[in-house]
Scaffold this active site. Structure first.
Site, short mmCIF file in Angstrom:
data_model
loop_
_atom_site.label_atom_id
_atom_site.label_comp_id
_atom_site.label_asym_id
_atom_site.label_seq_id
_atom_site.Cartn_x
_atom_site.Cartn_y
_atom_site.Cartn_z
N HIS A 63 0.87 -1.19 -0.06
CA HIS A 63 -0.03 -0.03 -0.03
C HIS A 63 1.00 1.15 -0.05
O HIS A 63 2.20 1.03 0.21
CB HIS A 63 -0.89 0.10 1.28
CG HIS A 63 -0.30 0.01 2.62
ND1 HIS A 63 0.66 -0.96 3.10
CD2 HIS A 63 -0.27 1.12 3.54
CE1 HIS A 63 1.08 -0.41 4.24
NE2 HIS A 63 0.46 0.80 4.48
N HIS A 65 1.27 4.08 1.94
CA HIS A 65 1.87 4.77 3.19
C HIS A 65 3.08 4.78 3.12
O HIS A 65 4.00 4.02 2.32
CB HIS A 65 1.38 4.27 4.54
CG HIS A 65 0.01 4.61 4.79
ND1 HIS A 65 -0.66 3.73 5.76
CD2 HIS A 65 -0.94 5.57 4.57
CE1 HIS A 65 -1.95 4.31 5.86
NE2 HIS A 65 -2.20 5.52 5.14
N ASP A 67 5.98 4.67 4.75
CA ASP A 67 6.94 3.73 5.33
C ASP A 67 6.86 2.45 4.61
O ASP A 67 7.89 1.53 4.87
CB ASP A 67 6.75 3.46 6.71
CG ASP A 67 5.16 3.02 7.08
OD1 ASP A 67 4.42 3.44 6.35
OD2 ASP A 67 5.14 2.42 7.97
N HIS A 68 6.28 2.21 3.62
CA HIS A 68 6.23 1.03 2.81
C HIS A 68 6.50 1.52 1.21
O HIS A 68 6.71 0.64 0.30
CB HIS A 68 4.77 0.46 2.51
CG HIS A 68 4.33 0.06 3.96
ND1 HIS A 68 4.67 -1.31 4.87
CD2 HIS A 68 4.20 0.70 5.19
CE1 HIS A 68 3.92 -1.52 5.56
NE2 HIS A 68 3.69 -0.31 6.20
N HIS A 141 -7.30 -2.16 5.85
CA HIS A 141 -6.43 -1.00 6.35
C HIS A 141 -7.13 0.17 5.98
O HIS A 141 -8.03 0.23 4.98
CB HIS A 141 -4.92 -1.12 5.66
CG HIS A 141 -4.09 -0.05 6.31
ND1 HIS A 141 -3.87 -0.24 7.60
CD2 HIS A 141 -3.06 0.64 5.88
CE1 HIS A 141 -2.77 0.62 8.12
NE2 HIS A 141 -2.32 1.14 6.88
N ASP A 204 0.19 -3.93 6.70
CA ASP A 204 -0.45 -3.25 7.67
C ASP A 204 -2.09 -3.62 7.38
O ASP A 204 -2.77 -3.59 6.32
CB ASP A 204 -0.71 -1.74 7.12
CG ASP A 204 0.85 -1.25 7.51
OD1 ASP A 204 1.65 -2.06 7.89
OD2 ASP A 204 1.03 0.11 7.52
N HIS A 262 7.48 -4.75 11.75
CA HIS A 262 6.87 -3.47 11.58
C HIS A 262 6.43 -3.00 13.06
O HIS A 262 5.12 -2.93 13.32
CB HIS A 262 5.23 -3.51 10.79
CG HIS A 262 4.76 -2.34 10.27
ND1 HIS A 262 3.65 -1.80 10.97
CD2 HIS A 262 4.76 -1.73 9.05
CE1 HIS A 262 3.38 -0.80 10.31
NE2 HIS A 262 3.99 -0.53 9.21
#
Length: 302
Positions: A63, A65, A67-68, A141, A204, A262
């Site tokens: 996805h 976000h 941090d990914h 999520h 997530d 994570h």
């Protein structure tokens, strides 16, 4: 010799810490490398872990976000700078195409490598190769998120006692494997199914059917455990799992090796994640991921 291992490049949720980089995971699967969720700093973590751009054949983003995915710009440019000789395929949620395009072309550079975009509109089979089938399942999520699963095709294990009983030896063993029968003896008479290995990557998400489907029967499950169990309300509110919830998914799915990762910056003691996973009843191999470690995919069961 084939290598199947997880190279952990980063394990931090939301923001990096002094000891944890943003997410990033490279799965080495025989001669291929699949890079999952390259967060900010992934290119440098690759250098520290001994991972080259040439090792990447696929990029799988769960996805969009940061941090990914914030590391996509650097990784893609490095693939081109190093003139990787093979094409690279990128899988990501179709709803995030604009984010992928922005990251891919965040700055000017010379494109030298064919990067194929394969956005995911829904779950299902994404790729079918001789070594594995790659699938995706929808997760739960606040933004659209998909988890990934690799399944190796089943093979056959030859049984020496049955081969001997039928007088099959030497070159004839290879012949019956190739042709499926020999002199009235079927391959099934002298062998048994060798179950293909299975790997899943679940980031997530709240508890959902997709997480269980991805984990089912896996030799290795890499799964987020952002929160500890006492913060389950926070986990649910933000669309995440606790250590205990992740372990219960693994236990119900019959996972052999569970890799928790994570982690929220609020926690400094990784041992508590392992303790809560065990308290939830998971009895298989367990790793609390640390940056730059390598985790072998378990050997096939006899």
């Amino acid at each position: 010799m084939s290598v199947r291992e997880l190279v952990v490049l980063g394990t931090a949720s939301q923001v990096p810490t002094r000891h944890r980089n943003h997410n990033g995971y490279l799965l080495r699967w025989d001669g291929e490398g699949i890079l999952f969720d390259p967060g900010e700093g992934t290119q440098r973590q690759m250098l520290r872990a001994g991972v080259a751009a040439h090792d990447i054949n696929r990029i799988c983003v769960t996805h969009f976000h940061g941090d990914h995915s914030l590391g996509l710009a650097g990784v893609i440019q490095r693939i081109n700078l190093d003139q990787v000789p093979h094409p690279v395929t990128a899988h990501y949620p179709a709803s995030g195409r604009r984010f992928f395009e922005r990251l891919r072309y965040a700055t000017a550079y010379r494109e030298t490598v064919r990067l194929t975009q394969a956005p995911i509109a829904d779950g299902g089979v994404l790729a079918d190769t001789p070594s594995y089938t790659l699938e995706a399942r929808r997760l739960d999520h606040p933004v659209e998120s998909f988890g990934y699963r690799l399944t190796e095709p089943d093979g056959r294990r030859m049984l020496p006692a049955r081969l001997a009983a039928h007088g099959i030896k030497g070159p004839d063993v290879g012949r019956i494997q190739r042709e499926g029968a020999l002199g009235g003896v079927a391959l099934e008479d002298v062998s048994e199914v060798r179950r293909g290995q299975r790997f899943a990557f679940v980031m997530d998400t709240r508890l959902c059917d997709g997480a269980y489907e991805l984990a089912e029967g896996c030799d290795m499950l890499v799964i987020e455990s952002t929160f500890l169990d006492e913060d389950v309300a926070l986990a649910t509110d933000h669309g995440h799992l606790t250590a205990g919830q992740a372990a219960r998914v693994a236990r119900a799915a019959g996972v052999r090796h569970l890799v928790l990762t994570h982690f929220s910056q609020r926690y400094s003691e990784p041992d508590e994640f392992a303790r809560q996973a065990r308290a939830a009843g998971f009895e298989g191999e367990l790793s609390v991921a640390q940056d730059l470690v390598r985790v072998p995919v378990p050997r096939r069961e006899a």
